[in-house]
Structures are given as structure tokens and as C-alpha cells.
Design an enzyme around this catalytic site. Sequence first.
Site, PDB file in Angstrom:
ATOM      1  N   GLU A 125      -5.674   0.709   5.099  1.00 38.34           N
ATOM      2  CA  GLU A 125      -6.220  -0.644   4.996  1.00 38.34           C
ATOM      3  C   GLU A 125      -5.104  -1.672   5.204  1.00 38.34           C
ATOM      4  O   GLU A 125      -3.945  -1.418   4.914  1.00 38.34           O
ATOM      5  CB  GLU A 125      -6.901  -0.840   3.629  1.00 38.34           C
ATOM      6  CG  GLU A 125      -6.058  -0.467   2.406  1.00 38.34           C
ATOM      7  CD  GLU A 125      -5.100  -1.562   1.962  1.00 38.34           C
ATOM      8  OE1 GLU A 125      -5.314  -2.727   2.359  1.00 38.34           O
ATOM      9  OE2 GLU A 125      -4.143  -1.247   1.242  1.00 38.34           O
ATOM     10  N   GLN A 143       6.602  -4.165  -2.573  1.00 32.07           N
ATOM     11  CA  GLN A 143       7.716  -3.473  -3.224  1.00 32.07           C
ATOM     12  C   GLN A 143       7.468  -1.971  -3.281  1.00 32.07           C
ATOM     13  O   GLN A 143       8.365  -1.175  -2.978  1.00 32.07           O
ATOM     14  CB  GLN A 143       7.946  -4.033  -4.637  1.00 32.07           C
ATOM     15  CG  GLN A 143       9.046  -3.296  -5.387  1.00 32.07           C
ATOM     16  CD  GLN A 143       9.894  -4.203  -6.265  1.00 32.07           C
ATOM     17  OE1 GLN A 143      10.032  -5.384  -5.999  1.00 32.07           O
ATOM     18  NE2 GLN A 143      10.461  -3.650  -7.302  1.00 32.07           N
ATOM     19  N   LYS A 144       6.245  -1.586  -3.625  1.00 30.49           N
ATOM     20  CA  LYS A 144       5.905  -0.160  -3.724  1.00 30.49           C
ATOM     21  C   LYS A 144       6.100   0.541  -2.382  1.00 30.49           C
ATOM     22  O   LYS A 144       6.687   1.629  -2.307  1.00 30.49           O
ATOM     23  CB  LYS A 144       4.456  -0.020  -4.186  1.00 30.49           C
ATOM     24  CG  LYS A 144       3.979   1.417  -4.309  1.00 30.49           C
ATOM     25  CD  LYS A 144       2.498   1.496  -4.664  1.00 30.49           C
ATOM     26  CE  LYS A 144       1.627   1.169  -3.468  1.00 30.49           C
ATOM     27  NZ  LYS A 144       0.204   1.480  -3.694  1.00 30.49           N
ATOM     28  N   LYS A 188       1.284   1.985   8.233  1.00 24.29           N
ATOM     29  CA  LYS A 188       0.949   1.099   7.117  1.00 24.29           C
ATOM     30  C   LYS A 188       2.197   0.720   6.327  1.00 24.29           C
ATOM     31  O   LYS A 188       2.414  -0.452   5.990  1.00 24.29           O
ATOM     32  CB  LYS A 188      -0.079   1.777   6.199  1.00 24.29           C
ATOM     33  CG  LYS A 188      -0.374   1.010   4.900  1.00 24.29           C
ATOM     34  CD  LYS A 188      -0.879  -0.404   5.195  1.00 24.29           C
ATOM     35  CE  LYS A 188      -0.904  -1.292   3.963  1.00 24.29           C
ATOM     36  NZ  LYS A 188      -1.864  -0.893   2.964  1.00 24.29           N
ATOM     37  N   CYS A 228       1.733  -4.187  -3.249  1.00 27.37           N
ATOM     38  CA  CYS A 228       1.996  -3.346  -2.069  1.00 27.37           C
ATOM     39  C   CYS A 228       3.422  -3.397  -1.546  1.00 27.37           C
ATOM     40  O   CYS A 228       4.014  -2.353  -1.286  1.00 27.37           O
ATOM     41  CB  CYS A 228       1.041  -3.732  -0.941  1.00 27.37           C
ATOM     42  SG  CYS A 228      -0.682  -3.322  -1.278  1.00 27.37           S
TER      43      CYS A 228
END
Length: 324
Positions: free
Chosen positions: A163, A280-281, A222, A278
Site C-alpha cells: 500500500e 522510521q520503521k 515499498k 512508516c
Amino acid sequence: MKSIKNICCIGAGYVGGPTMSVIAHKCPHIQVNVVDINQHKIDLWNDKDLSKLPVFEPGLQEIIAETRGRNLFFSTKVDQAIDQADMIFISVNTPTKTYGKGKGQAADLKYIELCARDIARVATSDKIVVEKSTLPVRTAQTLQSILHNTGSDVHFEILSNPEFLAEGTAIDDLLQADRVLIGGNDTPTGQKAKTLLSEIYENWIPKERILQTNLWSSELSKLVANAFLAQRVSSINAISALCEKTEANVDEVAKAVGLDSRIGSKFLKASVGFGGSCFQKDILNLVYISRSLGLNEVADYWEQVIIMNDYQKSRFANTIISEM
């Protein structure tokens, strides 16, 4: 594989709920079942008061009002939904690991693996399994290992369909997507599975915007997209520190740079730094993958984006303390 008539999505969170709502909205001929083991979350999705939906996104309430009970259903009946589905989306959380190897950087895949084991345990007919969660590259290999060692004759075809949603514009991001990425195996059954998923999106997305790749390219794309966006935020924040020392105006610099068609204007707004769930992860995940493959210089480069982001937050806090 026949055309898709029944979809199951495991995970009724920020990605699963809106994505499945839009699919149900644009594909009234497909039954969409969104399942989650969290009864409270499912109750909120089913509440008559649409203001109580667990996710707030402009346009979502109107789509839920039209589709819920028609061809969109929310429940905790995970096994039943898996058994009935032709295509299963996995849309569960993939937090950063807080323990063991990769702690603080690698993605924790325990929920993904639990979903795979549930699918393997329940399925009695061939399924297309779609990775919708943001995952590290080669995760499909883990899914394949779990699903293909069930001892049954069920065939599972795995696809990656990441996504690209931003908070506040998720519905528009789904309805007017820049691109839809579908990764799968380059085999006859893999290509057929990619085509079937593409046909779903073709109900509202022009075919030229649907990009088919191999599994690993899709998974990595992504992470890289988020890394590039976060890198731009950190880059302009680094320049903001320089502007404050030289009396240049960072907004004017950003505008001048953004007018270069090779660069563009998005994600060039200096600020306290990037937040959200999202960037940083995903960058930390990219750092971990690079370092685990012995690419230390690559890992150091992307880790610097995180260091720059932390520096900007500290600099902002120190400025407040100094001014007060």
C-alpha cells in the site's frame, strides 16, 4: 484459477479497512470479508454510528454506508472467511522488533507468520495470498515455506501488493492511485494470479498504472519509496539548520529547488521532522537488511536519515528551551 468472487482480508486496521472498502465499492460483484480477532475493533466497523469507525479518513464513511451489508462484511470469523475466499489479503501490523536479533531495526513478522499458519491450517482449496502489509524483502519466502509445507494438496500462490497510503488522503490515494504494484512469481500460475489481482484494480485504475514485477522487487519498492520520501524530509531539514545560520529563508530555498522538474516540490517542507508509523520503521528495516547482507556503507547512508531526523527534533526542542 477462475475470476475472483470472494475476498478475505485478515486485519481490520488502517490499511485493511479502507482498502477493502474501496474494493467493495468499485467491485460490487465481489464479496469482501474483513476479519480480525479484535472484537472491539470489529464492533466499531459495524457500528450504526459511522463517526465511531476505528479509522477516520475523508470519504470513508460514505463508502462504508454504501457497501457495508451489501458486499462488505466485518467479523471475527477468521476461519470461515479464509475457507470461503478465493483471494486472501494479509494486512496485519509489522512493528519494529523489540527483542532478539534485529532488535530496534528489523520488522517483527510474528503476526504475518500467524496468519500464514491459520491459512495453511484452514484452507481446503487453492488460494491466492496477497501481502498487503509493509514487509522486508524476501518475506514471501517465509510465507511460502509455511504454506507449502502443510502436507495437503492445496496450492498457494503468493503476491506482493504494497500500500502507498498517507494519513488524511487514504481514500483518494486508493481511488486515484499513482500506481498499483503487483509482485508475483514468474511462472504460469504466478502470472495468472497477478492478472487476477490486476483485473480487480482495473475496475477503477487505468491498466497502464498497474505495474507487475517479481515478488522481491515489489516488496523492496515499498521500503525504498518511503526511504526516499523520508530522505527528502531530512535533506530539507538539514538545509533549514544551514539557513538559520546564514539568514537564508528555507521556504524560499525549498521553492527554488522544488521548481526544478527533476526534483519536484513534494516533501520539501522544513519541519520538526517526520513522524508517523512508516518512515522510521521502514528505514530502520532497510538499514537492518543492508547490514545483514554485509552492505555496511549502504546501511550507514540510510541510517543517517534517521540521525538527521533525531537531530532536527532535538534542535527544535533546544530552540524552544533557549527562547523560554
